[in-house]
Design a protein around this motif. Sequence first.
Motif, PDB file in Angstrom:
ATOM      1  N   CYS A  83       0.856  -1.183   0.000  1.00 11.46           N
ATOM      2  CA  CYS A  83       0.000   0.000   0.000  1.00 11.46           C
ATOM      3  C   CYS A  83       0.898   1.240   0.000  1.00 11.46           C
ATOM      4  CB  CYS A  83      -0.902  -0.009   1.234  1.00 11.46           C
ATOM      5  SG  CYS A  83      -1.934   1.462   1.404  1.00 11.46           S
ATOM      6  N   TYR A  85       0.065   4.094   0.928  1.00 15.01           N
ATOM      7  CA  TYR A  85      -0.304   4.994   2.029  1.00 15.01           C
ATOM      8  C   TYR A  85       0.260   4.496   3.358  1.00 15.01           C
ATOM      9  CZ  TYR A  85      -3.584   6.634  -1.497  1.00 15.01           C
ATOM     10  OH  TYR A  85      -4.144   7.115  -2.657  1.00 15.01           O
ATOM     11  N   CYS A  86       0.022   3.214   3.681  1.00 18.44           N
ATOM     12  CA  CYS A  86       0.437   2.710   4.997  1.00 18.44           C
ATOM     13  C   CYS A  86       1.546   1.657   4.936  1.00 18.44           C
ATOM     14  CB  CYS A  86      -0.766   2.130   5.735  1.00 18.44           C
ATOM     15  SG  CYS A  86      -1.379   0.571   5.058  1.00 18.44           S
ATOM     16  N   VAL A  96      -5.013   8.602  -6.852  1.00 19.81           N
ATOM     17  CA  VAL A  96      -4.568   9.629  -5.907  1.00 19.81           C
ATOM     18  C   VAL A  96      -5.499  10.829  -5.981  1.00 19.81           C
ATOM     19  CG1 VAL A  96      -2.664  11.118  -5.221  1.00 19.81           C
ATOM     20  CG2 VAL A  96      -2.187   8.823  -6.076  1.00 19.81           C
ATOM     21  N   SER A 113      -3.102   0.045  -3.093  1.00 18.89           N
ATOM     22  CA  SER A 113      -3.459   0.378  -1.714  1.00 18.89           C
ATOM     23  C   SER A 113      -4.133  -0.819  -1.050  1.00 18.89           C
ATOM     24  CB  SER A 113      -4.385   1.595  -1.657  1.00 18.89           C
ATOM     25  OG  SER A 113      -5.649   1.275  -2.182  1.00 18.89           O
ATOM     26  N   CYS A 117      -7.191   1.495   3.627  1.00 17.25           N
ATOM     27  CA  CYS A 117      -6.807   2.856   3.209  1.00 17.25           C
ATOM     28  C   CYS A 117      -7.673   3.337   2.040  1.00 17.25           C
ATOM     29  CB  CYS A 117      -5.334   2.903   2.821  1.00 17.25           C
ATOM     30  SG  CYS A 117      -4.209   2.769   4.225  1.00 17.25           S
ATOM     31  N   LYS A 121      -9.860   6.656   2.471  1.00 21.52           N
ATOM     32  CA  LYS A 121      -9.598   7.801   1.598  1.00 21.52           C
ATOM     33  C   LYS A 121     -10.837   8.129   0.777  1.00 21.52           C
ATOM     34  CE  LYS A 121      -6.798   9.347  -2.240  1.00 21.52           C
ATOM     35  NZ  LYS A 121      -7.796   9.288  -3.278  1.00 21.52           N
ATOM     36  N   LEU A 126      -5.676  13.832  -0.904  1.00 26.15           N
ATOM     37  CA  LEU A 126      -4.791  13.518   0.212  1.00 26.15           C
ATOM     38  C   LEU A 126      -4.676  14.669   1.206  1.00 26.15           C
ATOM     39  CD1 LEU A 126      -1.896  11.646  -1.638  1.00 26.15           C
ATOM     40  CD2 LEU A 126      -3.783  10.671  -0.329  1.00 26.15           C
ATOM     41  N   TRP A 131      -2.933  12.962   4.516  1.00 27.67           N
ATOM     42  CA  TRP A 131      -2.090  11.801   4.175  1.00 27.67           C
ATOM     43  C   TRP A 131      -1.002  12.201   3.204  1.00 27.67           C
ATOM     44  CZ3 TRP A 131      -5.530   6.917   3.073  1.00 27.67           C
ATOM     45  CH2 TRP A 131      -6.183   6.540   4.251  1.00 27.67           C
ATOM     46  N   ARG A 132       0.046  11.366   3.168  1.00 28.23           N
ATOM     47  CA  ARG A 132       1.129  11.514   2.184  1.00 28.23           C
ATOM     48  C   ARG A 132       1.388  10.159   1.537  1.00 28.23           C
ATOM     49  NH1 ARG A 132       6.153  13.304   5.136  1.00 28.23           N
ATOM     50  NH2 ARG A 132       6.967  12.350   3.255  1.00 28.23           N
ATOM     51  N   LEU A 133       1.846  10.210   0.299  1.00 26.69           N
ATOM     52  CA  LEU A 133       2.260   8.982  -0.390  1.00 26.69           C
ATOM     53  C   LEU A 133       3.659   8.599   0.074  1.00 26.69           C
ATOM     54  CD1 LEU A 133       1.111   9.714  -4.033  1.00 26.69           C
ATOM     55  CD2 LEU A 133       0.245   7.914  -2.555  1.00 26.69           C
TER      56      LEU A 133
END
Length: 178
Positions: A83, A85-86, A96, A113, A117, A121, A126, A131-133
């Motif tokens: 993922c 994101y996480c 995105v 992802s 997430c 989302k 984002l 959140w950040r990639l």
Amino acid sequence: MPHVLVLNASYEPLGVVPLRRALVLVLENKAVSLEESGAFMHSATVTVPAPSVVRLKRFVRVPYRGPVPLTRRALFARDGGRCMYCGGVATSVDHVVPRSRGGQHAWDNVVASCRRCNHTKADRHLVEIGWRLRHKPAPPTGLAWRIIGTGHRDPRWLPYLQPYGAEDAMARIDGISA
């Protein structure tokens, strides 16, 4: 069934084929085995080492293939199955910038992802959720991505794919996976 890397007579990677197809090419004297997998294929009268890499004896002209197509398998290969994101195990594809908000279905807007997430989302940017990639998405380049994007990888293929961007591709995949 194991897969085999097929190289042109010029050692340019052409694609990945099932072991059975590669054996037929070798037995019909259309290809030469460059690397063996360590396994053996048996018939009633012959035992043949199973190839891992074969090179065609005659050069095959390949038309221009264009950019690497955006497929689910190639996307998961680019993102290392994680993922963006996480860092968990990816099970879905996420845009995105959501398509409902003008986002395109392109390499630089699509990431792998996890379900959690992706659901959290939803249809938001984002910045709206803070959140950040983990890495900026970008289109893969080089012939090696055509092979890696199939989802089949064998460490014995790396020396034949290095001149075509395999080190960058493998570093990107390993860096994301770690």
